[in-house]
Enzyme design. Structure first.
Site, PDB file in Angstrom:
ATOM      1  CG  ASP A  79      -2.110   0.925   1.110  1.00 33.92           C
ATOM      2  OD1 ASP A  79      -2.268   1.574   0.052  1.00 33.92           O
ATOM      3  OD2 ASP A  79      -2.873   1.027   2.081  1.00 33.92           O
ATOM      4  CG  HIS A  81      -1.056   7.737   3.730  1.00 40.14           C
ATOM      5  ND1 HIS A  81      -2.416   7.933   3.651  1.00 40.14           N
ATOM      6  CD2 HIS A  81      -0.566   8.784   4.440  1.00 40.14           C
ATOM      7  CE1 HIS A  81      -2.740   9.037   4.289  1.00 40.14           C
ATOM      8  NE2 HIS A  81      -1.643   9.578   4.778  1.00 40.14           N
ATOM      9  CB  SER A  82      -0.032  11.036  -0.531  1.00 44.42           C
ATOM     10  OG  SER A  82       0.291  12.423  -0.595  1.00 44.42           O
ATOM     11  CB  THR A 119      -7.688   9.252  -3.426  1.00 43.08           C
ATOM     12  OG1 THR A 119      -6.377   9.793  -3.221  1.00 43.08           O
ATOM     13  CG2 THR A 119      -7.611   8.142  -4.454  1.00 43.08           C
ATOM     14  NE  ARG A 167      -5.451  15.019  16.470  1.00 41.04           N
ATOM     15  CZ  ARG A 167      -4.971  14.540  15.312  1.00 41.04           C
ATOM     16  NH1 ARG A 167      -5.447  13.415  14.806  1.00 41.04           N
ATOM     17  NH2 ARG A 167      -4.034  15.204  14.672  1.00 41.04           N
ATOM     18  CB  SER A 182      -4.640  10.294  12.839  1.00 40.60           C
ATOM     19  OG  SER A 182      -5.758  10.459  11.997  1.00 40.60           O
TER      20      SER A 182
END
Length: 435
Positions: A79, A81-82, A119, A167, A182
């Site tokens: 996988d 993630h950005s 996305t 938050r 997170s």
């Protein structure tokens, strides 16, 4: 255990144990921890920190607060993630390219956040595509196509969903520990064997400086590896939009140009860079360089495009989308060019301001209930260092109304700085932090 004693421990600058953090995360998920207690916890972590072990314990606890997906597949599950930027539609290129290498890619993605596009919102600009599917259907799509880009169910890291909402209204978003937990709690819930993190830095990123991006990348990789997932990070530049378009359908159009035309572009370069790291970490390629070349070739020769078409058809998209993609994407009713006010060179681009201009056009959400217009945005963006003459187009605005187009034009003009001398254009890749 109880919430008060855990919060009191943090107040004394003591780090709760793993079991205590697991108890608190479960309380966030099932509601036994109140909003007030969640806010106090977030503030205490924000003020005092958890350290490397506490950060890893919280991440795992939040991951385990809901469903953790398990796979019965005959290959590596990997996988990406950005951390978010403008014009960043790499996932739509990288996921099918990785699947073409024989990996499985269950990419659980998000929607737009602040000035950055989401996305899922981009994919849903394609008619018929649905990104909310159940776990059984997700597993079937993976078996059939090798990759799926979908949204998280309500049972993926529910502790994070609850804590993030708290938050957001308690000024505790900017905590390295809480940001790390997170991001990774959701990604690790998909049980990847290997993960690559694209940590953005620059005007269009959340992390504006290299130093902040490096600190986040180090925290993310150390935490994910401690949690048992082989993880590397690449710090990449976001001082200008990655694609030459911002907005959901417009970014899909940029993706399709990369996939079907195969030319050199920042999108293709970053996709190959991240893919090379992942293939090396997974042992699918012997080295990162070999992996990078493999991904680049798959994009260039059209195999990634064919795989992307299969992915879209599997989640409701048009069967012939890749062949005739331009006729399926929505178009704005008002399209106008933004003209340069003077001669010179493009010396700076405020990516965050451009992203917010797209949100104001209706291409993102200002409140959660907003409905996105997939057709609006900006296209044909100039690049840093480019020579510009007065009256030449800096970008094209795609809007639903003339007044919205006029407002966006002013925002674009304010976001692009034109100077008398050229500037050095930053490299796309700043740093690699390997597993």
């Amino acid at each position: 255990m109880d919430a008060r004693s855990i919060i009191a421990k943090l107040r004394r600058s003591e780090v709760p144990t793993g079991p205590e953090l697991a108890w608190f995360a479960q309380g966030l998920a099932d509601g036994s921890v109140s909003d007030a207690q969640a806010g106090a916890f977030a503030m205490a972590v924000c003020m005092g920190g958890l350290g490397a072990k506490g950060r890893a314990d919280l991440t795992v606890a939040m991951r385990d607060s809901g469903d953790v997906l398990r796979w019965d597949l005959d290959g590596w599950v990997i996988d990406k993630h950005s951390t978010g930027g403008v014009g960043d539609c790499v996932s739509l290129i990288l996921a099918p390219a990785l699947a073409e290498c024989g990996a499985y890619v269950p990419m659980i993605s998000g929607r737009g956040l602040g000035h950055t596009g989401g996305t899922l919102d981009k994919l849903e600009a394609i008619p018929g595509v649905t990104t909310q599917i159940g776990q059984e259907r997700l597993a079937q799509v993976l078996r059939d196509t090798g990759a799926a880009i979908v949204g998280a169910t309500g049972q993926i890291a529910p502790a994070d969903k609850r804590l993030y909402a708290v938050r957001d209204v308690t000024a505790t978003v900017e905590s390295l520990d809480l940001i790390t937990a997170s991001i990774l709690s959701k990604k690790l819930a998909a049980s990847p064997d290997a993960l690559v993190l694209d940590v953005k830095t620059g005007s269009g990123a959340f992390m504006k400086t290299i130093e902040d991006a490096h600190e986040l990348a180090q925290a993310l990789t150390a935490t994910a590896n401690a949690a048992g997932c082989r993880t590397s990070a690449v710090i990449t530049d976001m001082n200008q939009p990655l694609a030459s378009a911002l907005g959901n359908a417009l970014e899909v159009a940029e993706v399709m140009k990369v996939l079907t035309e195969g030319g050199a572009s920042p999108l293709a370069e970053i996709s190959a860079e991240l893919g090379g790291v992942l293939l090396a970490d997974a042992g699918i390629s012997e080295t990162m360089d070999q992996g990078r070349a493999k991904i680049a070739e798959i994009i260039r020769d059209g195999r990634a495009a064919e795989r992307f078409g299969r992915m879209m058809a599997a989640v409701g998209g048009p069967v012939q989308f890749v062949d005739t993609w331009s006729r399926f994407l929505p178009e704005a009713s008002v399209i106008t060019e933004v003209a340069a006010s003077r001669d010179g060179y493009v010396t700076a681009i405020d990516g965050e301001a451009l992203g917010l201009a797209v949100v104001a056009l209706g291409g993102g959400r200002q409140v959660e209930s907003d409905v996105i217009d997939p057709a609006v945005g900006l296209s044909n963006m100039v690049r840093l260092g480019e020579r510009i003459t007065k009256g030449a187009p800096l970008a094209a605005v795609h809007a639903a109304r003339e007044d919205a187009a006029a407002q966006a034009t002013q925002s674009v003009l304010a976001a692009i700085t034109i100077g008398d001398t050229p500037v050095a254009v930053p490299d796309l890749v700043h740093e690699r932090i390997t597993a």
